[in-house]
Each structure stands twice: as structure tokens, then as C-alpha cells.
Design an enzyme around this catalytic site. Structure first.
Site, PDB file in Angstrom:
ATOM      1  N   SER A 135       0.821  -1.213   0.000  1.00 32.74           N
ATOM      2  CA  SER A 135       0.000   0.000   0.000  1.00 32.74           C
ATOM      3  C   SER A 135       0.856   1.265   0.000  1.00 32.74           C
ATOM      4  O   SER A 135       2.002   1.261   0.448  1.00 32.74           O
ATOM      5  CB  SER A 135      -0.922   0.007   1.221  1.00 32.74           C
ATOM      6  OG  SER A 135      -1.672  -1.186   1.258  1.00 32.74           O
TER       7      SER A 135
HETATM    8  N1  SAM Z   1      -0.726  -4.167   3.912  1.00 38.04           N
HETATM    9  C1  SAM Z   1      -0.013  -4.810   2.844  1.00 38.04           C
HETATM   10  C2  SAM Z   1       1.373  -4.269   2.663  1.00 38.04           C
HETATM   11  O1  SAM Z   1       1.731  -3.313   3.358  1.00 38.04           O
HETATM   12  O2  SAM Z   1       2.108  -4.832   1.859  1.00 38.04           O
HETATM   13  C3  SAM Z   1      -0.761  -4.690   1.556  1.00 38.04           C
HETATM   14  C4  SAM Z   1      -1.763  -5.731   1.407  1.00 38.04           C
HETATM   15  S1  SAM Z   1      -2.405  -5.939  -0.216  1.00 38.04           S
HETATM   16  C5  SAM Z   1      -3.090  -4.371  -0.601  1.00 38.04           C
HETATM   17  C6  SAM Z   1      -3.807  -6.970   0.186  1.00 38.04           C
HETATM   18  C7  SAM Z   1      -3.468  -8.378   0.504  1.00 38.04           C
HETATM   19  O3  SAM Z   1      -4.646  -9.034   0.936  1.00 38.04           O
HETATM   20  C8  SAM Z   1      -2.953  -9.184  -0.682  1.00 38.04           C
HETATM   21  O4  SAM Z   1      -1.695  -9.697  -0.390  1.00 38.04           O
HETATM   22  C9  SAM Z   1      -3.996 -10.286  -0.849  1.00 38.04           C
HETATM   23  O5  SAM Z   1      -3.461 -11.513  -1.288  1.00 38.04           O
HETATM   24  C10 SAM Z   1      -4.573 -10.383   0.538  1.00 38.04           C
HETATM   25  N2  SAM Z   1      -5.914 -10.978   0.636  1.00 38.04           N
HETATM   26  C11 SAM Z   1      -6.974 -10.839  -0.180  1.00 38.04           C
HETATM   27  N3  SAM Z   1      -8.026 -11.547   0.277  1.00 38.04           N
HETATM   28  C12 SAM Z   1      -7.618 -12.165   1.422  1.00 38.04           C
HETATM   29  C13 SAM Z   1      -8.247 -13.014   2.361  1.00 38.04           C
HETATM   30  N4  SAM Z   1      -9.514 -13.424   2.250  1.00 38.04           N
HETATM   31  N5  SAM Z   1      -7.518 -13.444   3.419  1.00 38.04           N
HETATM   32  C14 SAM Z   1      -6.227 -13.061   3.571  1.00 38.04           C
HETATM   33  N6  SAM Z   1      -5.573 -12.265   2.702  1.00 38.04           N
HETATM   34  C15 SAM Z   1      -6.271 -11.792   1.646  1.00 38.04           C
END
Ligand code: SAM
Length: 214
Positions: free
Chosen positions: A62
Site C-alpha cells: 500500500s
Molecule cells: N498491507 C499490505 C502491505 O503493506 O504490503 C498490503 C496488502 S495488499 C493491498 C492486500 C493483501 O490481501 C494481498 O496480499 C492479498 O493476497 C490479501 N488478501 C486478499 N483476500 C484475502 C483473504 N480473504 N484473506 C487473507 N488475505 C487476503
């Protein structure tokens, strides 16, 4: 080894403080954590820019401001137990681990979990517990949580997560359609729930039982 501390301080001054983040604990954590370690080496020089960046599995780390804003909203204390859904690169996780007692984090891609774990070990964080799985279900075994943060966009607020929030807990989650969401801030006051709509945002989808199908 390249010294990124100058770029990191510039990021904090221009993208965090100038844009209104005031919580010194958040500011100090963002000055401390080497964000360039959480992206591919080829992108390290862009790790302190004012935008999200791609990571593996077509996911994103992000934008720094978004990390600062969501963290400030959570108002985390050193005694807190936090649940994070969407570990991604692990950058947000480590910022939270600096401020809280323990962070439980769930990511759906095991490849990302393995990569993030390597960085947590390298940086010596031993207050992070992680698993590969569907975070839309929460993590019942360790509930209730003082704070919950979801870093992927959900179609609705998953009820299971609200249930796993402690009676005076706070939660932040992007909710909306597949590409565009609004940050929602949920507060419990002695079990009474209030929901506030904050700014617009764009997160990758929360894919899971209480998220999107794919
Ligand atoms: N906060 C993170 C960072 O600083 O790198 C960014 C996260 S990214 C925007 C969102 C993440 O949520 C992705 O890696 C994706 O694979 C994960 N994600 C999506 N759906 C999910 C779920 N149901 N359970 C766990 N992770 C999930």
C-alpha cells in the site's frame, strides 16, 4: 549497501507529516522501518515514493500515506492484540508490531507468507503470528482482538470480524465495489457498534467466504 534513510525521512516529512498524520508513534515507526526491504530489489529505489507498488501474486504494497492513516486511526497501544487481514509484503504488519503487543496476520497466498516471514525474522520481530488462509473468517482461536485492520477491499463488512472485535475495539476496512472502496471505521463501545465512513480508496479485492469469489 545503499543507505535509504534520507529517502525514508523525506517520505515521512512530505507524505506523512505534511499530509496530516500527527501520532508520533506512527511517525517514528515509519521513520524506523526499512520499507525498501518489502519490495523486489529492482523496485527498492521506488519504495519511498507516494504510491502503492506491485509485489508478487499481482498484489500490492500500500501507499505509505494509506499505511500511516489506517494505523493512526487504529490508535494502537503497547498492550494491544491486533488482527491484520492481508499481510501482503508485511510492511503494515511490522509497523503494527512496533506499536502493539502482538500482531496476528492472515494472507491467502502462501508465497507471500513465506517471503514476509523471512523479513520478520531478518528484522527480529518475534511478536508476529501468521498463517496462510481466508482472513474474511477472522481467527477464532485468538479472538477477541483489540484492533482489526483489513488491507483488501470487501463487498460488505464481514460479520465474523465484528464478532471477533473486543467489546471496546476498533476496526478499519475498505468496503465497496471490486475496484473502488471507502474506508470504514468501526468502533465498539461496550458492545455498541458505530460505523463511520472515511475517505475513498482503491485496494485489491478481499477474496474469500465473506469477500469476493475471486
Ligand atoms: N498491507 C499490505 C502491505 O503493506 O504490503 C498490503 C496488502 S495488499 C493491498 C492486500 C493483501 O490481501 C494481498 O496480499 C492479498 O493476497 C490479501 N488478501 C486478499 N483476500 C484475502 C483473504 N480473504 N484473506 C487473507 N488475505 C487476503
Amino acid at each position: 549497501m545503499i543507505d535509504y534513510s534520507g529517502l525514508r525521512n523525506k517520505m515521512v516529512d512530505e507524505q506523512i507529516i505534511k499530509k496530516g498524520i500527527k501520532d508520533e508513534r506512527v511517525i517514528n515507526a515509519m521513520r524506523k522501518i526499512p520499507r525498501h526491504l518489502f519490495v523486489n530489489e529492482a523496485l527498492a529505489h521506488r519504495a519511498y515514493g507516494d504510491y502503492p507498488l506491485p509485489i508478487i501474486e499481482s498484489q500490492t504494497i500500500s501507499q505509505p500515506y494509506m499505511v500511516g492513516f489506517m494505523t493512526e486511526m487504529l490508535d494502537t497501544a503497547k498492550t494491544h492484540k491486533i488482527l491484520e487481514i492481508g499481510t501482503g509484503s508485511g510492511y503494515q504488519t511490522v509497523i503494527l508490531a512496533e506499536l502493539a503487543d502482538k500482531v496476528y496476520t492472515i494472507e491467502r497466498y502462501n508465497t507471500l507468507v513465506v517471503k514476509a516471514r523471512e523479513i520478520f525474522n531478518k528484522l527480529n520481530y518475534n511478536n508476529i503470528v501468521m498463517k496462510t488462509g481466508d482472513g474474511s473468517l477472522g481467527w477464532k482461536e485468538f479472538a477477541p482482538f483489540d484492533r482489526i485492520i483489513v488491507t483488501a477491499g470487501a463487498p460488505v463488512i464481514p460479520e465474523k470480524l465484528i464478532n471477533q472485535l473486543n467489546p471496546n475495539g476498533k476496526m478499519i476496512i475498505p468496503v465497496g465495489d471490486y475496484h473502488l472502496q471507502k474506508l470504514m471505521f468501526i468502533e465498539k463501545n461496550d458492545e455498541k457498534i458505530s460505523i463511520k465512513e472515511l475517505s475513498g480508496c482503491m485496494f485489491v479485492p478481499l477474496v474469500g467466504k465473506y469477500g469476493w469469489n475471486q
